[in-house]
Design a protein around this motif. Structure first.
Motif, PDB file in Angstrom:
ATOM      1  N   PHE A  68      45.415  30.643  42.191  1.00 27.46           N
ATOM      2  CA  PHE A  68      46.398  31.310  43.028  1.00 27.46           C
ATOM      3  C   PHE A  68      46.128  32.803  42.976  1.00 27.46           C
ATOM      4  N   CYS A  69      46.043  33.425  44.148  1.00 29.82           N
ATOM      5  CA  CYS A  69      45.778  34.863  44.225  1.00 29.82           C
ATOM      6  C   CYS A  69      47.085  35.636  44.286  1.00 29.82           C
ATOM      7  N   HIS A  70      47.246  36.589  43.373  1.00 27.39           N
ATOM      8  CA  HIS A  70      48.471  37.392  43.358  1.00 27.39           C
ATOM      9  C   HIS A  70      48.467  38.458  44.445  1.00 27.39           C
ATOM     10  N   ARG A  71      47.303  38.819  44.903  1.00 29.91           N
ATOM     11  CA  ARG A  71      47.208  39.883  45.897  1.00 29.91           C
ATOM     12  C   ARG A  71      47.642  39.396  47.281  1.00 29.91           C
ATOM     13  N   CYS A  72      47.135  38.251  47.685  1.00 27.04           N
ATOM     14  CA  CYS A  72      47.522  37.755  49.004  1.00 27.04           C
ATOM     15  C   CYS A  72      48.457  36.553  48.906  1.00 27.04           C
ATOM     16  N   SER A  73      48.864  36.211  47.691  1.00 26.70           N
ATOM     17  CA  SER A  73      49.835  35.126  47.473  1.00 26.70           C
ATOM     18  C   SER A  73      49.417  33.822  48.135  1.00 26.70           C
TER      19      SER A  73
ATOM     20  N   LYS B 208      36.915  35.035  41.851  1.00 26.60           N
ATOM     21  CA  LYS B 208      37.631  35.962  42.725  1.00 26.60           C
ATOM     22  C   LYS B 208      38.198  35.203  43.914  1.00 26.60           C
ATOM     23  N   CYS B 209      39.245  35.765  44.485  1.00 26.90           N
ATOM     24  CA  CYS B 209      39.875  35.167  45.645  1.00 26.90           C
ATOM     25  C   CYS B 209      38.862  35.030  46.782  1.00 26.90           C
ATOM     26  N   THR B 210      38.855  33.862  47.388  1.00 24.91           N
ATOM     27  CA  THR B 210      37.895  33.624  48.463  1.00 24.91           C
ATOM     28  C   THR B 210      38.309  34.340  49.751  1.00 24.91           C
ATOM     29  N   LYS B 211      39.561  34.789  49.818  1.00 24.40           N
ATOM     30  CA  LYS B 211      40.059  35.423  51.038  1.00 24.40           C
ATOM     31  C   LYS B 211      39.993  36.945  50.982  1.00 24.40           C
ATOM     32  N   CYS B 212      40.449  37.527  49.855  1.00 28.01           N
ATOM     33  CA  CYS B 212      40.503  38.990  49.779  1.00 28.01           C
ATOM     34  C   CYS B 212      39.552  39.558  48.728  1.00 28.01           C
ATOM     35  N   GLY B 213      38.968  38.710  47.904  1.00 31.84           N
ATOM     36  CA  GLY B 213      38.008  39.175  46.907  1.00 31.84           C
ATOM     37  C   GLY B 213      38.641  39.752  45.657  1.00 31.84           C
TER      38      GLY B 213
HETATM   39 ZN   LIG Z   1      43.552  37.001  47.735  1.00 30.85          ZN
END
Ligand SMILES: [Zn+2]
Length: 56
Positions: A7-12, A32-37
């Protein structure tokens, strides 16, 4: 190959990482997040995996 939920905390947003058992230890530390890195991610343990862990 097993899939690990994060779960990415940056883009939730949740996302999945697929890697082999052999790669896991090294790869999971640098995931790392696959969406925002972002590296602000946490591992999500599914109900199935928790159940399995308790048995062993
Ligand atoms: Zn993210």
């Amino acid at each position: 190959m097993p899939t690990y939920e994060f779960f990415c905390h940056r883009c939730s947003k949740p996302f999945e990482v697929t890697c082999s058992i052999a790669e896991y230890g090294r790869k999971i530390k640098a995931v790392k997040c696959t969406k925002c890195g972002s590296s602000k991610v946490v591992r999500r343990i599914s109900a199935f995996q928790v159940q399995t862990a308790k048995k062993s």
